[in-house]
Design a protein around this motif. Structure first.
Motif, PDB file in Angstrom:
ATOM      1  N   ARG A  76       0.810  -1.218   0.000  1.00 52.62           N
ATOM      2  CA  ARG A  76       0.000   0.000   0.000  1.00 52.62           C
ATOM      3  C   ARG A  76       0.846   1.273   0.000  1.00 52.62           C
ATOM      4  O   ARG A  76       0.298   2.371   0.057  1.00 52.62           O
ATOM      5  CB  ARG A  76      -0.922   0.012   1.221  1.00 52.62           C
ATOM      6  CG  ARG A  76      -1.939  -1.127   1.233  1.00 52.62           C
ATOM      7  CD  ARG A  76      -2.979  -0.880   2.304  1.00 52.62           C
ATOM      8  NE  ARG A  76      -3.858  -2.015   2.489  1.00 52.62           N
ATOM      9  CZ  ARG A  76      -4.887  -2.035   3.329  1.00 52.62           C
ATOM     10  NH1 ARG A  76      -5.144  -0.967   4.061  1.00 52.62           N
ATOM     11  NH2 ARG A  76      -5.643  -3.105   3.456  1.00 52.62           N
ATOM     12  N   ASP A  77       2.152   1.120  -0.038  1.00 51.32           N
ATOM     13  CA  ASP A  77       3.034   2.281  -0.057  1.00 51.32           C
ATOM     14  C   ASP A  77       3.265   2.694  -1.509  1.00 51.32           C
ATOM     15  O   ASP A  77       4.272   2.337  -2.129  1.00 51.32           O
ATOM     16  CB  ASP A  77       4.353   1.948   0.638  1.00 51.32           C
ATOM     17  CG  ASP A  77       5.194   3.186   0.918  1.00 51.32           C
ATOM     18  OD1 ASP A  77       4.961   4.224   0.262  1.00 51.32           O
ATOM     19  OD2 ASP A  77       6.082   3.119   1.786  1.00 51.32           O
TER      20      ASP A  77
ATOM     21  N   MET B 195      -6.434  -6.712   8.668  1.00 52.02           N
ATOM     22  CA  MET B 195      -5.439  -6.496   7.620  1.00 52.02           C
ATOM     23  C   MET B 195      -6.036  -5.827   6.394  1.00 52.02           C
ATOM     24  O   MET B 195      -5.430  -4.937   5.791  1.00 52.02           O
ATOM     25  CB  MET B 195      -4.801  -7.834   7.252  1.00 52.02           C
ATOM     26  CG  MET B 195      -3.667  -7.738   6.225  1.00 52.02           C
ATOM     27  SD  MET B 195      -4.234  -7.874   4.505  1.00 52.02           S
ATOM     28  CE  MET B 195      -4.637  -9.616   4.405  1.00 52.02           C
ATOM     29  N   LEU B 196      -7.249  -6.221   6.018  1.00 53.45           N
ATOM     30  CA  LEU B 196      -7.861  -5.702   4.802  1.00 53.45           C
ATOM     31  C   LEU B 196      -8.446  -4.301   4.967  1.00 53.45           C
ATOM     32  O   LEU B 196      -8.560  -3.553   3.990  1.00 53.45           O
ATOM     33  CB  LEU B 196      -8.973  -6.648   4.334  1.00 53.45           C
ATOM     34  CG  LEU B 196      -8.516  -8.007   3.806  1.00 53.45           C
ATOM     35  CD1 LEU B 196      -9.731  -8.899   3.534  1.00 53.45           C
ATOM     36  CD2 LEU B 196      -7.685  -7.845   2.537  1.00 53.45           C
TER      37      LEU B 196
ATOM     38  N   PRO C 241      -3.119   2.195   6.287  1.00 55.60           N
ATOM     39  CA  PRO C 241      -1.672   2.054   6.498  1.00 55.60           C
ATOM     40  C   PRO C 241      -1.069   3.297   7.109  1.00 55.60           C
ATOM     41  O   PRO C 241      -1.522   4.423   6.864  1.00 55.60           O
ATOM     42  CB  PRO C 241      -1.137   1.821   5.077  1.00 55.60           C
ATOM     43  CG  PRO C 241      -2.171   2.416   4.178  1.00 55.60           C
ATOM     44  CD  PRO C 241      -3.494   2.201   4.873  1.00 55.60           C
ATOM     45  N   ALA C 242      -0.041   3.097   7.937  1.00 54.93           N
ATOM     46  CA  ALA C 242       0.652   4.224   8.548  1.00 54.93           C
ATOM     47  C   ALA C 242       1.382   5.019   7.491  1.00 54.93           C
ATOM     48  O   ALA C 242       2.006   4.469   6.587  1.00 54.93           O
ATOM     49  CB  ALA C 242       1.651   3.706   9.594  1.00 54.93           C
TER      50      ALA C 242
ATOM     51  N   ALA D 219      -3.387  -5.591  -0.879  1.00 60.62           N
ATOM     52  CA  ALA D 219      -2.799  -4.676  -1.858  1.00 60.62           C
ATOM     53  C   ALA D 219      -3.869  -3.864  -2.569  1.00 60.62           C
ATOM     54  O   ALA D 219      -5.035  -4.259  -2.648  1.00 60.62           O
ATOM     55  CB  ALA D 219      -1.989  -5.469  -2.886  1.00 60.62           C
ATOM     56  N   SER D 220      -3.462  -2.733  -3.103  1.00 56.06           N
ATOM     57  CA  SER D 220      -4.358  -1.925  -3.921  1.00 56.06           C
ATOM     58  C   SER D 220      -4.391  -2.496  -5.335  1.00 56.06           C
ATOM     59  O   SER D 220      -3.462  -3.188  -5.776  1.00 56.06           O
ATOM     60  CB  SER D 220      -3.867  -0.472  -3.972  1.00 56.06           C
ATOM     61  OG  SER D 220      -2.631  -0.389  -4.674  1.00 56.06           O
TER      62      SER D 220
END
Length: 223
Positions: free
Chosen positions: A71-72, A191-192, A196-197, A127-128
């Motif tokens: 996700r980064d 998780m889903l 995200p940080a 993931a995206s």
């Protein structure tokens, strides 16, 4: 619209990758593998208290226990950019040995699944869709060349969430299948759905990229 879920072989691969991760974390006499973010405090000791059967139950969660920073977007955009080049002296040491093999195996698994079933990959990693498409758009050799040996690619799943891991190493390894299943599903949902940080950004760099001219104090207001 029909979205096909992961196949049994996908879950088999997830379990194998999770088993390899736990083996690395528990390897006696060696330091904890280098991750982008540090694991929760006390996690390695908690894993060490688990028996073989309990570790097998933990490895059977329906998602990868480690993250590839899916996700980064900014990180992967820079890593996969057409103009990006491999650094001669990278800031982070390259991964070697079994830890490097784990990252390469994880990337290879994600790459082939991005081609075959991106929806399943999103379920297994959080993931995206954009990350899945970017991964699938490049040859596997290129993905491995750019990311396969970098220590800053991998981190434990939800490494900043101690409660997430406490649930997994306690209820998630229970001998009762209903308790274990409920813990796995709760962790999977976390998780889903978690946000995200955000990665810290240097203020000076951000200011340099700002194209809006700053207002000068000495400017006089117009009549």
């Amino acid at each position: 619209m029909h979205y096909p879920g992961p196949e049994p072989t996908d879950f088999d691969n997830v379990r194998a990758l999770n088993t390899a991760l736990l083996s690395l974390l528990l390897r006696a006499g060696q330091a904890t593998p280098v991750f982008h973010r540090d694991p929760p405090e006390g996690l390695r000791a908690a894993l060490g208290r688990l028996g073989r059967l309990q570790r097998e139950r933990l490895a059977s969660v329906p998602f990868l226990l480690f993250s590839l920073r899916e996700r980064d977007g900014a990180f992967w955009e820079g890593l996969l950019a057409d103009t990006a080049s491999l650094e001669l002296f990278p800031e982070t040491p390259p991964l070697e040995g079994d830890c490097g093999k784990l990252v390469a195996a994880g990337l290879s698994f994600a790459w082939q699944l991005a081609h075959r079933n991106a929806f399943a990959l999103r379920l297994l990693t959080g993931a995206s869709l954009h990350w899945c498409e970017e991964l699938a758009a490049r040859p596997l050799v290129e993905v491995l060349d750019r990311a396969g040996a970098r220590a800053d690619v991998v981190e434990l799943r939800c490494s900043d969430n101690a409660a997430f891991w406490a649930k997994l190493v306690e209820a998630g390894v229970s001998a009762r299948s209903d308790v274990r299943s409920a813990a796995h599903l709760t962790a999977w949902q976390t998780m889903l759905t978690r946000v995200p940080a955000a990665e810290p950004r240097a203020l000076a760099s951000a200011a340099c990229r700002n194209r809006v001219p700053a207002l000068k104090v000495a400017e006089k207001p117009r009549n």
